[in-house]
Design a protein around this motif. Sequence first.
Motif, PDB file in Angstrom:
ATOM      1  N   ILE A 256     -61.211 100.547  39.694  1.00  0.00           N
ATOM      2  CA  ILE A 256     -61.466  99.286  40.233  1.00  0.00           C
ATOM      3  C   ILE A 256     -60.608  99.201  41.515  1.00  0.00           C
ATOM      4  O   ILE A 256     -60.971  98.075  42.066  1.00  0.00           O
ATOM      5  CB  ILE A 256     -61.128  98.221  39.114  1.00  0.00           C
ATOM      6  N   ALA A 257     -59.523 100.116  41.668  1.00  0.00           N
ATOM      7  CA  ALA A 257     -58.723  99.529  42.884  1.00  0.00           C
ATOM      8  C   ALA A 257     -59.372 100.308  43.926  1.00  0.00           C
ATOM      9  O   ALA A 257     -59.551  99.577  44.967  1.00  0.00           O
ATOM     10  CB  ALA A 257     -57.450 100.353  42.480  1.00  0.00           C
ATOM     11  N   THR A 258     -59.991 101.507  43.725  1.00  0.00           N
ATOM     12  CA  THR A 258     -60.851 102.083  44.932  1.00  0.00           C
ATOM     13  C   THR A 258     -62.156 101.039  45.200  1.00  0.00           C
ATOM     14  O   THR A 258     -62.408 101.045  46.386  1.00  0.00           O
ATOM     15  CB  THR A 258     -61.224 103.440  44.637  1.00  0.00           C
ATOM     16  N   LYS A 259     -62.508 100.805  44.283  1.00  0.00           N
ATOM     17  CA  LYS A 259     -63.871 100.084  44.406  1.00  0.00           C
ATOM     18  C   LYS A 259     -63.777  98.749  45.143  1.00  0.00           C
ATOM     19  O   LYS A 259     -64.229  98.314  46.009  1.00  0.00           O
ATOM     20  CB  LYS A 259     -64.586  99.717  43.227  1.00  0.00           C
ATOM     21  N   TYR A 260     -62.473  98.222  44.794  1.00  0.00           N
ATOM     22  CA  TYR A 260     -62.302  96.686  45.344  1.00  0.00           C
ATOM     23  C   TYR A 260     -62.032  97.062  47.001  1.00  0.00           C
ATOM     24  O   TYR A 260     -62.295  96.167  47.672  1.00  0.00           O
ATOM     25  CB  TYR A 260     -60.892  96.335  44.732  1.00  0.00           C
TER      26      TYR A 260
ATOM     27  N   VAL B  69     -55.006 101.728  23.105  1.00  0.00           N
ATOM     28  CA  VAL B  69     -55.099 101.793  24.535  1.00  0.00           C
ATOM     29  C   VAL B  69     -55.085 100.451  25.307  1.00  0.00           C
ATOM     30  O   VAL B  69     -55.951  99.509  25.031  1.00  0.00           O
ATOM     31  CB  VAL B  69     -56.265 102.446  25.158  1.00  0.00           C
ATOM     32  N   LEU B  70     -54.148 100.230  25.901  1.00  0.00           N
ATOM     33  CA  LEU B  70     -53.945  98.828  26.658  1.00  0.00           C
ATOM     34  C   LEU B  70     -54.892  98.789  27.841  1.00  0.00           C
ATOM     35  O   LEU B  70     -55.080  99.688  28.676  1.00  0.00           O
ATOM     36  CB  LEU B  70     -52.696  98.464  26.985  1.00  0.00           C
ATOM     37  N   PRO B  71     -55.266  97.376  28.082  1.00  0.00           N
ATOM     38  CA  PRO B  71     -56.162  97.173  29.442  1.00  0.00           C
ATOM     39  C   PRO B  71     -55.593  97.145  30.618  1.00  0.00           C
ATOM     40  O   PRO B  71     -54.348  96.826  30.628  1.00  0.00           O
ATOM     41  CB  PRO B  71     -56.852  95.840  28.874  1.00  0.00           C
ATOM     42  N   VAL B  72     -56.438  97.128  31.682  1.00  0.00           N
ATOM     43  CA  VAL B  72     -55.929  96.832  33.147  1.00  0.00           C
ATOM     44  C   VAL B  72     -56.797  95.919  33.724  1.00  0.00           C
ATOM     45  O   VAL B  72     -58.046  95.763  33.251  1.00  0.00           O
ATOM     46  CB  VAL B  72     -55.647  98.215  34.015  1.00  0.00           C
ATOM     47  N   GLN B  73     -56.379  95.229  34.741  1.00  0.00           N
ATOM     48  CA  GLN B  73     -57.129  94.447  35.736  1.00  0.00           C
ATOM     49  C   GLN B  73     -56.489  94.270  36.771  1.00  0.00           C
ATOM     50  O   GLN B  73     -55.450  94.435  37.048  1.00  0.00           O
ATOM     51  CB  GLN B  73     -57.261  93.020  34.759  1.00  0.00           C
ATOM     52  N   LEU B  74     -57.563  94.024  37.666  1.00  0.00           N
ATOM     53  CA  LEU B  74     -57.027  93.812  39.280  1.00  0.00           C
ATOM     54  C   LEU B  74     -56.395  92.450  39.536  1.00  0.00           C
ATOM     55  O   LEU B  74     -56.959  91.361  39.231  1.00  0.00           O
ATOM     56  CB  LEU B  74     -58.380  93.883  40.078  1.00  0.00           C
ATOM     57  N   ILE B  75     -55.298  92.353  40.289  1.00  0.00           N
ATOM     58  CA  ILE B  75     -54.551  91.292  40.600  1.00  0.00           C
ATOM     59  C   ILE B  75     -54.681  91.088  42.176  1.00  0.00           C
ATOM     60  O   ILE B  75     -54.318  91.893  42.813  1.00  0.00           O
ATOM     61  CB  ILE B  75     -53.405  91.079  40.318  1.00  0.00           C
ATOM     62  N   GLU B  76     -55.853  90.159  42.650  1.00  0.00           N
ATOM     63  CA  GLU B  76     -55.915  89.721  43.990  1.00  0.00           C
ATOM     64  C   GLU B  76     -54.635  89.100  44.588  1.00  0.00           C
ATOM     65  O   GLU B  76     -54.321  87.929  44.084  1.00  0.00           O
ATOM     66  CB  GLU B  76     -57.176  89.160  44.253  1.00  0.00           C
ATOM     67  N   ARG B  77     -54.030  89.372  45.735  1.00  0.00           N
ATOM     68  CA  ARG B  77     -53.032  88.776  46.363  1.00  0.00           C
ATOM     69  C   ARG B  77     -53.431  88.909  47.984  1.00  0.00           C
ATOM     70  O   ARG B  77     -54.446  88.747  48.225  1.00  0.00           O
ATOM     71  CB  ARG B  77     -51.509  89.144  45.999  1.00  0.00           C
ATOM     72  N   SER B  78     -52.276  89.387  48.681  1.00  0.00           N
ATOM     73  CA  SER B  78     -52.393  89.098  50.140  1.00  0.00           C
ATOM     74  C   SER B  78     -52.543  90.452  51.108  1.00  0.00           C
ATOM     75  O   SER B  78     -52.711  90.414  52.358  1.00  0.00           O
ATOM     76  CB  SER B  78     -51.790  88.253  50.763  1.00  0.00           C
ATOM     77  N   SER B  79     -52.423  91.664  50.260  1.00  0.00           N
ATOM     78  CA  SER B  79     -52.267  92.858  50.990  1.00  0.00           C
ATOM     79  C   SER B  79     -53.422  93.669  51.229  1.00  0.00           C
ATOM     80  O   SER B  79     -53.490  94.767  51.840  1.00  0.00           O
ATOM     81  CB  SER B  79     -51.408  93.733  50.208  1.00  0.00           C
ATOM     82  N   VAL B  80     -54.638  93.112  51.066  1.00  0.00           N
ATOM     83  CA  VAL B  80     -55.978  93.489  51.376  1.00  0.00           C
ATOM     84  C   VAL B  80     -56.791  92.802  52.149  1.00  0.00           C
ATOM     85  O   VAL B  80     -56.763  91.659  51.838  1.00  0.00           O
ATOM     86  CB  VAL B  80     -56.678  94.188  49.782  1.00  0.00           C
TER      87      VAL B  80
END
Length: 338
Positions: A170-174, A321-332
Amino acid sequence: MPTIKDIAKEAGVSVTTVSNVIHNVNSHVAPETVERINKIIQKYRYTPNMSARALVNKSSKIISVINHLIPEQSGNFMLDPFHSAVIGGIEREVRERGYYMMIRTVEDENELMAFFRNWSMDGVIITGVFEDSFYKSLVKSDIPYVLLDSYIQDTSVLNIGLEDYKGGYIATKYLIDKGHTQIVFASPPIYKKGVIQERYRGYRDALNDAGIGFSPKNVYQQEINIDDGTRLGYELAKRLDVTAVFATADILAAGIMSGLHEKGIRIPDDVSIIGFDDLFLSRITSPQMTTVHQDADKRGVLAVDLLIDCLEKKKVEKNVVLPVQLIERSSVAALKKK
């Protein structure tokens, strides 16, 4: 400091009765007697000798946290804010459940066996284990253990895992969705069947699914710390073709950001950066860091609960197995279409 004999005399009971109350063997002691003894214990702030208690109960009440992730350069793994966050959760939960915690870095199986021989412990929480001679020694020790950050294929093992592959994907796809195609993957050394390999697989598959060719020159491996990250930032500042970086730890991403800043590279105008972990660090960088969130504190708490529940013969889910999620801030930033 009063002795157990003093408490027995004041309570008007035998030393054996006081000992039974201290060790929670109360089935043959009247409730009012238990209450009377406990009040006297509290009044004098009596603390039982843990060594003697361990001999009686065959339990030391000690949970050991063993680190097997040895830095290639000299350093303390506790300096990594991710490990500090996990251990913070472990310490709090160990304390709340009436246990004690010991922390130790163990480099090889000989040191591991010496550690087990010299210390009495009820169980172990261990990080950075692969399916090798070290792990075989751990299994032979017969000490209950929980693994963190491990991909050992054994359904009988207690394990707290993470959606590492999904995080890498998800990091790369973002970044791809923002128009980036020249994306650097920055990480510590990539070991077979390890956490970083899973994040790397996610990175590779996201590129492939988007029809973007993979380039080995876009993969950088080094230690996870600010200094090495800063040096990598210097190096990446020379890469005029690179528009984005995915770093597999926030502290590494922060170092890269620092190095790029020093070389006059603007974030995210010139280079976008995304991290992994969502630690406090990601909110104090400038700009604030877009990152993949995982709950490090919860991992520590769950590891303790899983281990102690197992020690207490309770039914447990062996692989969490714990989940992950994308957190959008200002570095992209999104690339402008040409």
